[in-house]
Write a protein that holds these residues in place. Structure first.
Motif, PDB file in Angstrom:
ATOM      1  N   PHE A 149       1.066  -1.255   0.167  1.00 42.93           N
ATOM      2  CA  PHE A 149       0.296  -0.085   0.192  1.00 42.93           C
ATOM      3  C   PHE A 149       0.838   1.238   0.180  1.00 42.93           C
ATOM      4  O   PHE A 149       0.928   1.863  -0.794  1.00 42.93           O
ATOM      5  CB  PHE A 149      -0.754  -0.252   1.300  1.00 42.93           C
ATOM      6  CG  PHE A 149      -1.865   1.405   0.835  1.00 42.93           C
ATOM      7  CD1 PHE A 149      -3.040   1.649   0.663  1.00 42.93           C
ATOM      8  CD2 PHE A 149      -0.924   1.970   2.665  1.00 42.93           C
ATOM      9  CE1 PHE A 149      -3.867   2.830   1.336  1.00 42.93           C
ATOM     10  CE2 PHE A 149      -2.024   3.445   2.279  1.00 42.93           C
ATOM     11  CZ  PHE A 149      -3.082   4.151   2.060  1.00 42.93           C
ATOM     12  N   ALA A 150       1.812   0.920   0.953  1.00 39.45           N
ATOM     13  CA  ALA A 150       2.878   2.594   1.118  1.00 39.45           C
ATOM     14  C   ALA A 150       3.865   2.566  -0.045  1.00 39.45           C
ATOM     15  O   ALA A 150       3.241   4.023  -0.724  1.00 39.45           O
ATOM     16  CB  ALA A 150       3.478   2.788   2.128  1.00 39.45           C
ATOM     17  N   THR A 151       3.977   1.875  -1.510  1.00 35.25           N
ATOM     18  CA  THR A 151       4.606   1.991  -1.887  1.00 35.25           C
ATOM     19  C   THR A 151       3.247   2.336  -3.774  1.00 35.25           C
ATOM     20  O   THR A 151       3.817   3.669  -4.355  1.00 35.25           O
ATOM     21  CB  THR A 151       4.541   0.767  -3.184  1.00 35.25           C
ATOM     22  OG1 THR A 151       6.140   0.347  -1.914  1.00 35.25           O
ATOM     23  CG2 THR A 151       5.756   1.194  -4.597  1.00 35.25           C
ATOM     24  N   ASP A 152       2.253   2.324  -4.025  1.00 40.42           N
ATOM     25  CA  ASP A 152       1.219   2.702  -4.455  1.00 40.42           C
ATOM     26  C   ASP A 152       0.702   3.922  -4.074  1.00 40.42           C
ATOM     27  O   ASP A 152       0.707   4.801  -4.797  1.00 40.42           O
ATOM     28  CB  ASP A 152       0.623   1.439  -4.598  1.00 40.42           C
ATOM     29  CG  ASP A 152      -0.059   0.665  -5.533  1.00 40.42           C
ATOM     30  OD1 ASP A 152       1.013   0.136  -6.586  1.00 40.42           O
ATOM     31  OD2 ASP A 152      -0.848  -0.824  -5.412  1.00 40.42           O
ATOM     32  N   ALA A 153       1.032   4.377  -2.605  1.00 42.78           N
ATOM     33  CA  ALA A 153       0.589   5.382  -2.112  1.00 42.78           C
ATOM     34  C   ALA A 153       1.810   6.594  -2.511  1.00 42.78           C
ATOM     35  O   ALA A 153       0.542   7.638  -3.082  1.00 42.78           O
ATOM     36  CB  ALA A 153      -0.250   5.320  -0.244  1.00 42.78           C
ATOM     37  N   TRP A 154       2.530   6.496  -2.321  1.00 39.18           N
ATOM     38  CA  TRP A 154       3.659   7.500  -3.366  1.00 39.18           C
ATOM     39  C   TRP A 154       4.173   7.108  -4.243  1.00 39.18           C
ATOM     40  O   TRP A 154       5.076   8.009  -4.578  1.00 39.18           O
ATOM     41  CB  TRP A 154       4.547   7.807  -1.502  1.00 39.18           C
ATOM     42  CG  TRP A 154       4.246   8.368  -0.170  1.00 39.18           C
ATOM     43  CD1 TRP A 154       4.142   6.555   0.705  1.00 39.18           C
ATOM     44  CD2 TRP A 154       3.716   9.286   0.394  1.00 39.18           C
ATOM     45  NE1 TRP A 154       3.051   7.758   2.056  1.00 39.18           N
ATOM     46  CE2 TRP A 154       2.800   9.478   1.217  1.00 39.18           C
ATOM     47  CE3 TRP A 154       3.953  10.537  -0.310  1.00 39.18           C
ATOM     48  CZ2 TRP A 154       2.343  10.093   1.595  1.00 39.18           C
ATOM     49  CZ3 TRP A 154       3.416  11.617  -0.246  1.00 39.18           C
ATOM     50  CH2 TRP A 154       2.702  11.571   1.119  1.00 39.18           C
TER      51      TRP A 154
END
Length: 269
Positions: A149-154
């Motif tokens: 999720f963090a990778t997709d977010a940022w």
């Protein structure tokens, strides 16, 4: 037992009140005063403490785990001491604060190497243990889901401009308000291999972006992405977005290693 939900209690005055065993969740506390009060055996999780002043207090056995930017104790800012000690204890941590494209690529190389060892450690455990929580923290599987999720977010959303890059297994942080389109399936029990496949695709995306990262791109700001999601539709420095990904990867691996040690002790009993 009183239950207050979605109520405005601002301006309330509590005097000689017992709030033992009380749960505060998504509570806004601004310009609040605690005077002659007792705070024993408290847990504060996922909470911002900004501009907090504690004077005339007795602090015994206070444990802080989080991002400490400025912390003054008896007139001494100890944040830099904490930073230096963590860098000493964890070689490679300083590499998570790169300033140029080569530094970002080197940091990612190190993270991939370290995570490979952590995953191999997890593989030696009973698969059921990888869904177990330690002290209320995410399980190992949930940690990997959150990093996707963090990778997709940022990267996917903030930098690359995809307004809704989410996979159904991705997991935002627990305190994030429910947001249309963002998955939050805490009941899901995917296998380690399923989650690693998802994670590998996101890590490959980071690698591809870093491989072509230039100094000019690093100095730019992102174009705001419209629509619900995270981060909000604002402009962010590309360097900040990438630093966030590095920090998420670094810190969550340390948490995972800590919890794997506990799970290993359980499996050996």
């Amino acid at each position: 037992m009183a239950d207050f939900t979605d109520e405005d209690l601002s301006g309330s005055r509590l005097t000689r009140v017992d709030l033992s065993n009380t749960r505060f969740e998504r509570v806004h506390l601004e310009h609040v005063e605690l005077i002659d009060s007792e705070m024993y055996d408290m847990t504060i999780r996922g909470t911002d403490l900004i501009g907090v002043r504690m004077h005339g207090v007795e602090i015994v056995d206070l444990d802080i785990v989080g991002e400490v930017v400025k912390l003054t104790v008896n007139g001494v800012d100890v944040a830099s001491f904490v930073q230096d000690e963590l860098d000493r204890r964890h070689p490679g941590r300083a590499a998570m604060r790169p300033t140029d494209p080569d530094g970002y690529r080197a940091a990612w190389d190190l993270l991939e190497e370290l995570w490979a060892g952590t995953v191999e450690r997890a593989r030696r455990l009973d698969p059921a243990l990888l869904h177990e929580s330690v002290d209320g923290e995410w399980s190992f599987i949930e940690t990997l889901r959150h990093l996707a999720f963090a990778t997709d977010a940022w990267l996917s959303r903030a930098i690359l401009g995809d307004p809704s890059p989410w996979h159904p297994l991705e997991l935002p942080w627990d305190q994030m308000p429910d947001t249309p389109g963002i998955p939050r399936d805490r009941a899901a029990r995917p296998s380690l291999e399923e989650v690693l496949e998802l994670r590998e695709s996101r890590r490959d995306a980071v690698r591809r972006y870093l491989d072509r990262l230039t100094s000019e791109a690093l100095e730019r700001d992102t174009v705001p992405v419209e629509g619900p999601g995270w981060p909000p539709p604002e402009s962010f420095p590309v360097a900040q977005c990438l630093r966030t990904i590095l920090n998420e990867e670094w810190e969550h691996r340390l948490y995972a290693e800590r919890d794997l040690a506990v799970l290993e002790s359980r499996s050996s009993v």
